[in-house]
Motif scaffolding. Structure first.
Motif, short mmCIF file in Angstrom:
data_model
loop_
_atom_site.label_atom_id
_atom_site.label_comp_id
_atom_site.label_asym_id
_atom_site.label_seq_id
_atom_site.Cartn_x
_atom_site.Cartn_y
_atom_site.Cartn_z
N SER A 492 0.83 -1.21 0.00
CA SER A 492 0.00 0.00 0.00
C SER A 492 0.86 1.26 0.00
CB SER A 492 -0.93 -0.01 1.21
OG SER A 492 -1.74 -1.17 1.22
N VAL A 495 2.45 1.71 -3.49
CA VAL A 495 1.50 2.23 -4.49
C VAL A 495 1.23 3.71 -4.25
CG1 VAL A 495 -0.86 2.04 -5.34
CG2 VAL A 495 0.47 -0.02 -4.91
N LEU A 496 1.07 4.11 -3.00
CA LEU A 496 0.85 5.53 -2.71
C LEU A 496 2.06 6.37 -3.10
CD1 LEU A 496 -0.95 5.31 0.76
CD2 LEU A 496 -1.97 5.83 -1.47
N LEU A 498 4.19 5.64 -5.45
CA LEU A 498 4.26 5.67 -6.91
C LEU A 498 3.25 6.65 -7.49
CD1 LEU A 498 5.78 4.29 -9.25
CD2 LEU A 498 3.93 2.63 -9.36
N ARG A 499 2.06 6.67 -6.95
CA ARG A 499 1.04 7.58 -7.45
C ARG A 499 1.32 9.02 -7.04
NH1 ARG A 499 -3.70 5.74 -9.37
NH2 ARG A 499 -4.71 7.66 -8.68
N GLY A 500 2.06 9.20 -5.94
CA GLY A 500 2.36 10.55 -5.49
C GLY A 500 3.58 11.16 -6.14
N GLY A 501 4.18 10.46 -7.11
CA GLY A 501 5.33 11.03 -7.82
C GLY A 501 6.66 10.62 -7.24
N ALA A 503 8.66 8.29 -7.77
CA ALA A 503 9.12 7.18 -8.60
C ALA A 503 10.57 6.84 -8.35
CB ALA A 503 8.91 7.53 -10.08
N ALA A 508 8.86 2.61 -4.05
CA ALA A 508 7.98 2.79 -5.21
C ALA A 508 8.40 1.88 -6.36
CB ALA A 508 7.99 4.25 -5.64
N ALA A 511 6.82 -1.51 -6.16
CA ALA A 511 5.36 -1.55 -6.09
C ALA A 511 4.75 -2.67 -6.94
CB ALA A 511 4.78 -0.19 -6.48
N PHE A 576 3.08 -3.06 -15.83
CA PHE A 576 3.61 -1.73 -15.48
C PHE A 576 4.53 -1.21 -16.58
CE2 PHE A 576 6.87 0.96 -13.57
CZ PHE A 576 6.08 1.90 -12.92
N SER A 579 2.45 -0.04 -19.55
CA SER A 579 1.80 1.26 -19.33
C SER A 579 2.80 2.40 -19.42
CB SER A 579 1.12 1.26 -17.95
OG SER A 579 2.08 1.13 -16.91
#
Length: 611
Positions: A492, A495-496, A498-501, A503, A508, A511, A576, A579
């Motif tokens: 969790s 993922v947070l 990675l989504r929050g930038g 990287a 991250a 993930a 991943f 994408s």
């Protein structure tokens, strides 16, 4: 006394008496070596493990070296693709002082320029390798001077102007197409009324210059009036895209300049290439004469792991100790400019933005490879469960069994891991050795320890015959529950991040792997439920096939979840990566569309520059 053959508690052959007690002095010392006997009796699993370790070790060692190779090629591509004036170190000494006298003339002599050129090349840091073949030096006019001849082609902006330049090494970088190279007496002084020069084929074709023509360049009347430049040859550049000709493109190809606004008008700008001995005459033509040294960089000798050192070397040349040493050796008025710092910063930014994606791929591939090795050890332990259980029942210790299995696994694994690493170094000679060696060592460690650890865990306690470790019967322990919850929290957080930038964060980057692990653990948790629900219904069916199928599925060992884990991790990593590639392609298409729109809006405009 009659002797009967038997075996001791440790499983070794020996002799016992009639009552079963060992006969004193009659115990046999001969025992078959475990590893050799096992490998001879079952060579197939050992060969399979050897091949698996060989491939895995090769991939583990090749991956970081391939990444280094591709990153180094990308860095070199950036350096080669940059404009020559940005990708080289340019040094110059401006116009001499009015009271310099004979010192200004001597500063332009070829012997003095060559000595200072050697000092410049010797002072370049080792991290910034110089391409001596494409480096150049000489004398030139900073500002072009107009020609007064009416036969030269004129544009609306007026007569053509010429940059007078006396580069060294002209014979080695050009081929004579017509005439000969220019020459000049060694004692040429600024008062000379005529000098010889050459032009390139592009300049001759555009400005209609032929061998034997004379071009008169403006010069103050008190210094003798217009300077006559006799064209003795037309030259073809040997490497027109090299730094020798490209740092100052007008030496190779004439260009159009424009008069100042409000109505910019074009006029031609060309170059006349003088002999190095004729350089002192530049002092009488203009007050903008200068000496220059242009050090080209050799991209093929720069690796990506040296990028921080190269950036430090560039900074030292521009503003640090190397620049100070050059001003002492060459001239206190030495000017040093380069665009390498911007090029290297851009390349570092591009490589840095790609490294998180590469890290995701590395973690995913490494996890899948580790799972495959662990799965191979688990399958071997399941296949040899009866054998190891018999040894355990006859008194063998867990440590002894694990040690023998470790020695048995090390025989094929260690040579295979070393051969795979050596093959990676052979096929990919470029790259750092440090990441590849630990990766191959990790493969060897996992390959050697998988079977012993599985066996030691499975036989840590003596078990009754008939006990099974089935998926349906197995109840998760508290330790397993805590470990799974910990992985869920980490997934969790990854993922947070990675989504929050974030990287660039290592968490991250893991993930996709953590998501795949959580999905596999969840499926392993849920898999027994439908089997338990289907078992009573299958028992009431008329045929035995359905019941036996459900029973067979429920009796699968608990290690059956490892293939599912490897599959899910591989799928999440591939998804991943797909994408990311799709996003990169869409961004590239948007950038290309924006560039086309900007070109369409700017079509028809002409750049302006002061004359």
């Amino acid at each position: 006394m009659k002797q009967t053959s038997g075996s001791g508690a440790d499983g070794r052959p020996g002799t016992t008496g009639r009552a079963g007690a060992p006969a004193v002095g009659r115990t046999s010392k001969v025992s078959a070596p475990w590893v050799r006997t096992r490998l001879r009796s079952a060579p197939g699993p050992a060969v399979a493990l050897l091949l698996l370790t060989l491939v895995t070790s090769f991939l583990a060692a090749a991956f970081p070296r391939a990444v280094d190779t591709y990153e180094s090629e990308a860095l070199r591509h950036e350096l080669r693709g940059a404009p020559a004036e940005r990708g080289s170190v340019q040094l110059s000494v401006g116009p001499p002082a009015p009271d310099a006298g004979d010192g200004a003339v001597e500063a332009l002599r070829p012997s003095g320029l060559a000595a200072r050129n050697r000092a410049v090349l010797a002072a370049m840091p080792r991290a910034l390798p110089a391409d001596t073949a494409q480096s150049s030096y000489g004398s030139r006019l900073r500002k072009p001077e107009p020609a007064t001849d009416g036969w030269l082609p004129r544009l609306d902006g007026g007569p053509p102007v010429f940059t007078l330049s006396a580069p060294a090494g002209l014979a080695g970088h050009s081929a004579v197409r017509s005439g000969r190279l220019p020459t000049a007496p060694r004692d040429t002084d600024p008062t000379a009324r005529e000098v010889e020069a050459a032009v390139t084929t592009a300049t001759a074709r555009t400005l209609r210059i032929r061998t034997g023509a004379r071009i008169h360049v403006n010069r103050p009347a008190e210094l003798g009036g217009p300077l006559a430049v006799h064209i003795t040859g037309i030259l073809e550049p040997r490497h027109p895209d090299g730094a020798y000709w490209s740092v100052e493109p007008v030496l190779r190809t004439p260009a159009k300049l424009y008069t100042p606004p409000p109505v910019p008008q074009p006029y031609w700008h060309g170059a006349l290439l003088l002999a190095p001995d004729a350089a002192p005459v530049l002092l009488s033509v203009s007050a903008h004469a200068e000496t220059y040294w242009r050090v080209a960089v050799e991209p093929s000798r720069i690796d990506v792991d040296e990028l921080p050192g190269v950036r430090e070397a560039v900074a030292s040349v521009e503003h640090g100790t190397v620049g100070a040493a050059l001003r002492i050796r060459v001239s206190p008025d030495l000017e040093i400019t380069t665009g390498l710092d911007d090029i290297l910063a851009e390349a570092d930014g591009v490589l840095g933005s790609a490294r998180p994606v590469v890290a995701v791929a590395a973690i995913g591939v490494g996890t899948v490879a580790s799972i495959v090795l662990v799965l191979a050890g688990g399958l071997a332990a399941v296949r040899r469960h009866s054998e190891l259980a018999l040894l355990r029942a006859r008194g063998a210790s867990v440590r002894g069994i694990a040690g023998r299995l470790l020695a048995e696994s090390a025989v094929p694994v260690l040579p295979a891991a070393a051969a795979g690493c050596a093959l990676a170094f052979l096929l990919l000679p470029e790259g750092r050795p440090l990441p590849a060696l630990p990766a191959s060592a990790a493969v060897a460690l996992v390959g050697c320890a998988a079977l012993p650890l599985h066996a030691a865990f499975a036989h840590r306690r003596l078990r009754l015959t008939g006990q099974r470790d089935d998926l349906v019967r197995t109840r998760p322990s508290r330790h397993r529950t805590v470990a799974e919850l910990t992985l869920l929290v980490l997934a969790s957080a990854a993922v947070l991040a990675l989504r929050g930038g974030g990287a660039a964060d290592r968490l991250a980057g893991a993930a996709p792997v953590l998501v795949g692990v959580i999905a596999a653990l969840l499926l392993v948790r849920l898999y027994p439920l439908p089997l338990r629900l289907a078992a009573p219904a299958a028992a009431r069916w008329r045929g035995a096939i359905g019941f036996l199928s459900v029973a067979r599925a429920g009796r699968a060992p608990a290690t059956a979840g490892l293939p599912l884990l490897a599959l899910l991790v591989a799928l999440t990593t591939a998804a991943f990566g797909g994408s990311v590639l799709t996003g990169v392609g869409e961004a590239r298409d948007r950038a290309a569309g924006g560039g086309r729109r900007r070109r369409d809006r700017g079509r028809g405009t002409a750049p302006g520059s002061g004359r």
